[in-house]
Motif scaffolding. Structure first.
Motif, PDB file in Angstrom:
ATOM      1  N   SER A 156      19.876  27.667 -24.903  1.00 27.33           N
ATOM      2  CA  SER A 156      19.394  26.669 -23.958  1.00 27.33           C
ATOM      3  C   SER A 156      19.156  27.320 -22.597  1.00 27.33           C
ATOM      4  O   SER A 156      19.716  28.366 -22.278  1.00 27.33           O
ATOM      5  CB  SER A 156      20.422  25.530 -23.811  1.00 27.33           C
ATOM      6  OG  SER A 156      21.653  26.040 -23.338  1.00 27.33           O
ATOM      7  N   LYS A 157      18.327  26.672 -21.824  1.00 23.02           N
ATOM      8  CA  LYS A 157      18.089  27.064 -20.433  1.00 23.02           C
ATOM      9  C   LYS A 157      18.381  25.848 -19.583  1.00 23.02           C
ATOM     10  O   LYS A 157      17.625  24.879 -19.566  1.00 23.02           O
ATOM     11  CB  LYS A 157      16.642  27.543 -20.244  1.00 23.02           C
ATOM     12  CG  LYS A 157      16.348  28.063 -18.851  1.00 23.02           C
ATOM     13  CD  LYS A 157      17.201  29.288 -18.525  1.00 23.02           C
ATOM     14  CE  LYS A 157      16.863  29.836 -17.133  1.00 23.02           C
ATOM     15  NZ  LYS A 157      17.734  30.971 -16.766  1.00 23.02           N
ATOM     16  N   THR A 158      19.507  25.892 -18.875  1.00 26.21           N
ATOM     17  CA  THR A 158      20.055  24.700 -18.244  1.00 26.21           C
ATOM     18  C   THR A 158      19.846  24.726 -16.729  1.00 26.21           C
ATOM     19  O   THR A 158      19.966  25.778 -16.088  1.00 26.21           O
ATOM     20  CB  THR A 158      21.561  24.578 -18.567  1.00 26.21           C
ATOM     21  OG1 THR A 158      21.719  24.480 -19.987  1.00 26.21           O
ATOM     22  CG2 THR A 158      22.177  23.362 -17.910  1.00 26.21           C
ATOM     23  N   HIS A 159      19.565  23.554 -16.183  1.00 26.31           N
ATOM     24  CA  HIS A 159      19.414  23.388 -14.732  1.00 26.31           C
ATOM     25  C   HIS A 159      20.143  22.121 -14.303  1.00 26.31           C
ATOM     26  O   HIS A 159      20.093  21.096 -14.987  1.00 26.31           O
ATOM     27  CB  HIS A 159      17.940  23.281 -14.327  1.00 26.31           C
ATOM     28  CG  HIS A 159      17.122  24.470 -14.728  1.00 26.31           C
ATOM     29  ND1 HIS A 159      17.156  25.665 -14.053  1.00 26.31           N
ATOM     30  CD2 HIS A 159      16.263  24.640 -15.766  1.00 26.31           C
ATOM     31  CE1 HIS A 159      16.343  26.526 -14.635  1.00 26.31           C
ATOM     32  NE2 HIS A 159      15.781  25.934 -15.680  1.00 26.31           N
ATOM     33  N   ILE A 160      20.831  22.203 -13.174  1.00 29.75           N
ATOM     34  CA  ILE A 160      21.462  21.013 -12.603  1.00 29.75           C
ATOM     35  C   ILE A 160      20.380  20.136 -11.995  1.00 29.75           C
ATOM     36  O   ILE A 160      19.578  20.588 -11.172  1.00 29.75           O
ATOM     37  CB  ILE A 160      22.503  21.397 -11.536  1.00 29.75           C
ATOM     38  CG1 ILE A 160      23.675  22.130 -12.192  1.00 29.75           C
ATOM     39  CG2 ILE A 160      22.999  20.152 -10.805  1.00 29.75           C
ATOM     40  CD1 ILE A 160      24.735  22.596 -11.209  1.00 29.75           C
ATOM     41  N   THR A 161      20.349  18.877 -12.443  1.00 30.39           N
ATOM     42  CA  THR A 161      19.321  17.956 -11.933  1.00 30.39           C
ATOM     43  C   THR A 161      19.903  16.855 -11.061  1.00 30.39           C
ATOM     44  O   THR A 161      19.173  16.178 -10.341  1.00 30.39           O
ATOM     45  CB  THR A 161      18.564  17.307 -13.105  1.00 30.39           C
ATOM     46  OG1 THR A 161      19.508  16.654 -13.970  1.00 30.39           O
ATOM     47  CG2 THR A 161      17.805  18.359 -13.884  1.00 30.39           C
ATOM     48  N   ASP A 162      21.230  16.659 -11.132  1.00 34.82           N
ATOM     49  CA  ASP A 162      21.821  15.579 -10.336  1.00 34.82           C
ATOM     50  C   ASP A 162      23.306  15.869 -10.133  1.00 34.82           C
ATOM     51  O   ASP A 162      23.941  16.516 -10.967  1.00 34.82           O
ATOM     52  CB  ASP A 162      21.636  14.230 -11.050  1.00 34.82           C
ATOM     53  CG  ASP A 162      22.029  13.066 -10.148  1.00 34.82           C
ATOM     54  OD1 ASP A 162      21.875  13.201  -8.915  1.00 34.82           O
ATOM     55  OD2 ASP A 162      22.486  12.038 -10.671  1.00 34.82           O
ATOM     56  N   LEU A 163      23.823  15.395  -9.034  1.00 38.26           N
ATOM     57  CA  LEU A 163      25.249  15.553  -8.725  1.00 38.26           C
ATOM     58  C   LEU A 163      25.718  14.324  -7.957  1.00 38.26           C
ATOM     59  O   LEU A 163      25.184  13.993  -6.899  1.00 38.26           O
ATOM     60  CB  LEU A 163      25.482  16.811  -7.878  1.00 38.26           C
ATOM     61  CG  LEU A 163      26.915  17.078  -7.419  1.00 38.26           C
ATOM     62  CD1 LEU A 163      27.845  17.215  -8.616  1.00 38.26           C
ATOM     63  CD2 LEU A 163      26.982  18.338  -6.560  1.00 38.26           C
ATOM     64  N   LYS A 164      26.670  13.634  -8.594  1.00 44.48           N
ATOM     65  CA  LYS A 164      27.207  12.437  -7.949  1.00 44.48           C
ATOM     66  C   LYS A 164      28.706  12.638  -7.744  1.00 44.48           C
ATOM     67  O   LYS A 164      29.418  13.038  -8.649  1.00 44.48           O
ATOM     68  CB  LYS A 164      26.972  11.199  -8.817  1.00 44.48           C
ATOM     69  CG  LYS A 164      25.505  10.843  -8.952  1.00 44.48           C
ATOM     70  CD  LYS A 164      25.318   9.588  -9.789  1.00 44.48           C
ATOM     71  CE  LYS A 164      23.837   9.237  -9.898  1.00 44.48           C
ATOM     72  NZ  LYS A 164      23.623   8.029 -10.750  1.00 44.48           N
ATOM     73  N   TRP A 165      29.148  12.335  -6.510  1.00 46.99           N
ATOM     74  CA  TRP A 165      30.551  12.544  -6.168  1.00 46.99           C
ATOM     75  C   TRP A 165      31.360  11.291  -6.446  1.00 46.99           C
ATOM     76  O   TRP A 165      30.977  10.196  -6.060  1.00 46.99           O
ATOM     77  CB  TRP A 165      30.694  12.926  -4.698  1.00 46.99           C
ATOM     78  CG  TRP A 165      29.931  14.170  -4.323  1.00 46.99           C
ATOM     79  CD1 TRP A 165      28.871  14.267  -3.492  1.00 46.99           C
ATOM     80  CD2 TRP A 165      30.195  15.484  -4.799  1.00 46.99           C
ATOM     81  NE1 TRP A 165      28.446  15.553  -3.398  1.00 46.99           N
ATOM     82  CE2 TRP A 165      29.242  16.345  -4.200  1.00 46.99           C
ATOM     83  CE3 TRP A 165      31.125  16.038  -5.669  1.00 46.99           C
ATOM     84  CZ2 TRP A 165      29.198  17.699  -4.443  1.00 46.99           C
ATOM     85  CZ3 TRP A 165      31.080  17.395  -5.913  1.00 46.99           C
ATOM     86  CH2 TRP A 165      30.125  18.204  -5.303  1.00 46.99           C
ATOM     87  N   LYS A 166      32.460  11.472  -7.174  1.00 52.67           N
ATOM     88  CA  LYS A 166      33.411  10.367  -7.334  1.00 52.67           C
ATOM     89  C   LYS A 166      34.185  10.165  -6.037  1.00 52.67           C
ATOM     90  O   LYS A 166      34.548   9.050  -5.680  1.00 52.67           O
ATOM     91  CB  LYS A 166      34.385  10.679  -8.471  1.00 52.67           C
ATOM     92  CG  LYS A 166      33.746  10.642  -9.860  1.00 52.67           C
ATOM     93  CD  LYS A 166      34.799  10.871 -10.936  1.00 52.67           C
ATOM     94  CE  LYS A 166      34.180  10.803 -12.319  1.00 52.67           C
ATOM     95  NZ  LYS A 166      35.198  11.018 -13.396  1.00 52.67           N
TER      96      LYS A 166
END
Length: 470
Positions: A156-166
């Motif tokens: 796979s070739k993975t990219h971070i697309t979103d980050l939500k903080w708890k």
């Protein structure tokens, strides 16, 4: 007058007694001796087995969670770039189809927490002027991965697309957590590459098909006994293994796998395995046919064929005028690429006659019969001298009609055995094999030292589903 009649009756009676007490004609023939019955390997006919494989994303998810536990990334060296990072998986990773994408992409949701230590300052004149601070992060990262199969590994070739903080990212200042979201979000690039790589590494290590494929093929390649009575062993020798690119469809990863191999039957003691992982060619291909072509061998020992043909002759009487014989026993064997058929006769002549012919196959009746059947030379010569009526073609033709036997039971047994492996067969937990079979197609007959071989071709389809892999 009465004396004449009495005399005539006594003469007739004496003739009848003399005829009935006369010995039957004994036929002495030379037996064509069978050839040595040593174990023999049969002709190799390549088979091709195509196996569509379906792997549920849930099983990939389970495998990745088994690989990624607790601390999933750590950079303990602060001297090289003034940053030290630790990342933990907070909860199980979830994987799903990225429905918003037209390409083969999966979406990975990773709950995590991280501690980032960084230092600012300098070191001069032997004095350490650095100041170290820590970020605390607690959130959910969403990653998108393009997937594909390379060298039997799901990559796979993975990219971070979103980050939500708890919780808002915080910085420890004088022992207190101070929210610094506005500083941390741009700083995510400091470890995003490492998080992306850890996901890719986990997918690759948990979805490496090659060791499993080779281990399975090695097990299949160990010869196994098909029949105790026949002392026959099936040996599968893999030649080439194929695979296509993977495709993502709904909640499954689909790929085509195939194997070109030879299937040989050996009579006698258990043969050695010919499995050699180094010699097996692994080939990527663009597509494969959607069926299997398997060549199998129906083995009929001469002893079994002899019993069947003896039953065929039961109650049969062969006659020409007042001359009659019945066949009490049949024995067959192989000699110089032909079949020798020995018939033990009783009646007007007693003894054994020998015939020879080439076995053929009737596809409609599923019977083996003997084409160009004729007496062996010694038998023919002796019949011409002592029982010419037996040497005539009419008797031979009637005998030939009984020199046949069906291999339908062989075909039914072979098909039943193969179908048992195509009905939700589970070679290991979470792996299911299903398929169908067409009718068995006859190819040819081959004679060996101790058996008749019917070479058969079977077509059908097979599929493997991975669902609940442990």
């Amino acid at each position: 007058m009465c004396k004449r009649i009495l005399f005539f009756v006594m003469v007739i009676f004496a003739l009848l007694i003399n005829f009935s007490c006369a010995p039957k004609q004994q036929l002495m023939t030379i037996k064509p001796e069978p050839e040595d019955a040593a174990p023999i390997a049969f002709d190799h006919i390549p088979s091709f087995i195509n196996v569509p494989v379906s792997v549920k994303l849930k099983d990939i998810e389970n495998q990745i969670n088994a690989v990624l536990k607790g601390l999933i990334y750590e950079d303990k060296t602060i001297e090289d770039d003034n940053i030290e990072i630790k990342v933990w998986k907070q909860a199980p990773i979830t994987i799903q189809n990225d429905n918003g994408s037209s390409d083969d992409k999966i979406k990975t949701i990773l709950p995590l927490k991280a501690i980032i230590k960084y230092r600012i300052g300098t070191q001069t004149m032997g004095m350490n002027l650095y100041k170290t601070n820590e970020f605390y992060l607690n959130g959910v990262v969403t990653l998108t991965s393009n997937i594909g199969l390379t060298n039997w590994k799901l990559k796979s070739k993975t990219h971070i697309t979103d980050l939500k903080w708890k919780e808002s990212p915080s910085l420890v200042v004088y022992g207190k957590n101070v929210p610094v979201t506005y500083l941390v979000n741009p700083a995510i690039k400091l470890f995003r590459d490492d998080i992306e790589k850890s996901i890719d590494d986990a997918i690759e290590s948990s979805m490496d098909f090659k060791p499993n494929v080779l281990a399975a093929i090695e097990k299949v390649s160990v010869p196994f006994k098909m029949n105790d009575d026949y002392e026959s062993w099936l040996r599968i020798v893999p030649i080439e293994i194929y695979t296509t690119d993977s495709q993502l469809k709904k909640d499954k990863v689909l790929l085509q796998m195939g194997m070109k191999c030879t299937m040989e039957t050996v009579i006698g003691k258990q043969p050695e395995s010919k499995f050699d992982a180094k010699s097996i060619v692994l080939k990527p291909v663009s597509k494969m046919p959607n069926h299997i072509t398997s060549n199998i061998v129906a083995v009929s020992r001469y002893e079994d064929a002899s019993k069947i043909m003896t039953k065929n002759f039961s109650g049969q009487e062969f006659s020409s005028g007042t001359k009659k014989v019945t066949v009490k026993n049949v024995a067959i064997w192989h000699k110089e690429s032909k079949m020798v058929i020995a018939l033990d006769l009783q009646g007007s002549i007693n003894g054994t006659i020998y015939l020879e012919g080439v076995p053929s196959y009737n596809n409609e009746t599923k019977e083996l019969y003997f084409d160009n059947l004729d007496y062996v030379l010694d038998t023919k010569n002796r019949l011409i001298r002592t029982a010419n009526w037996m040497a005539k073609g009419v008797i031979l033709k009637r005998i030939q009609e009984n020199c046949r036997y069906s291999i339908q039971s062989n075909l039914d047994e072979g098909k039943e055995t193969m179908l048992s492996y195509l009905n939700n067969y589970t070679p290991m937990p979470g792996v299911f094999v299903n398929g169908t079979m067409d009718d068995i197609e006859f190819q040819k007959v081959q004679l060996t030292n101790n058996a008749i071989l019917a070479f058969l071709k079977v077509k059908g389809n097979i599929s493997v589903t991975v669902d609940g892999l442990k």
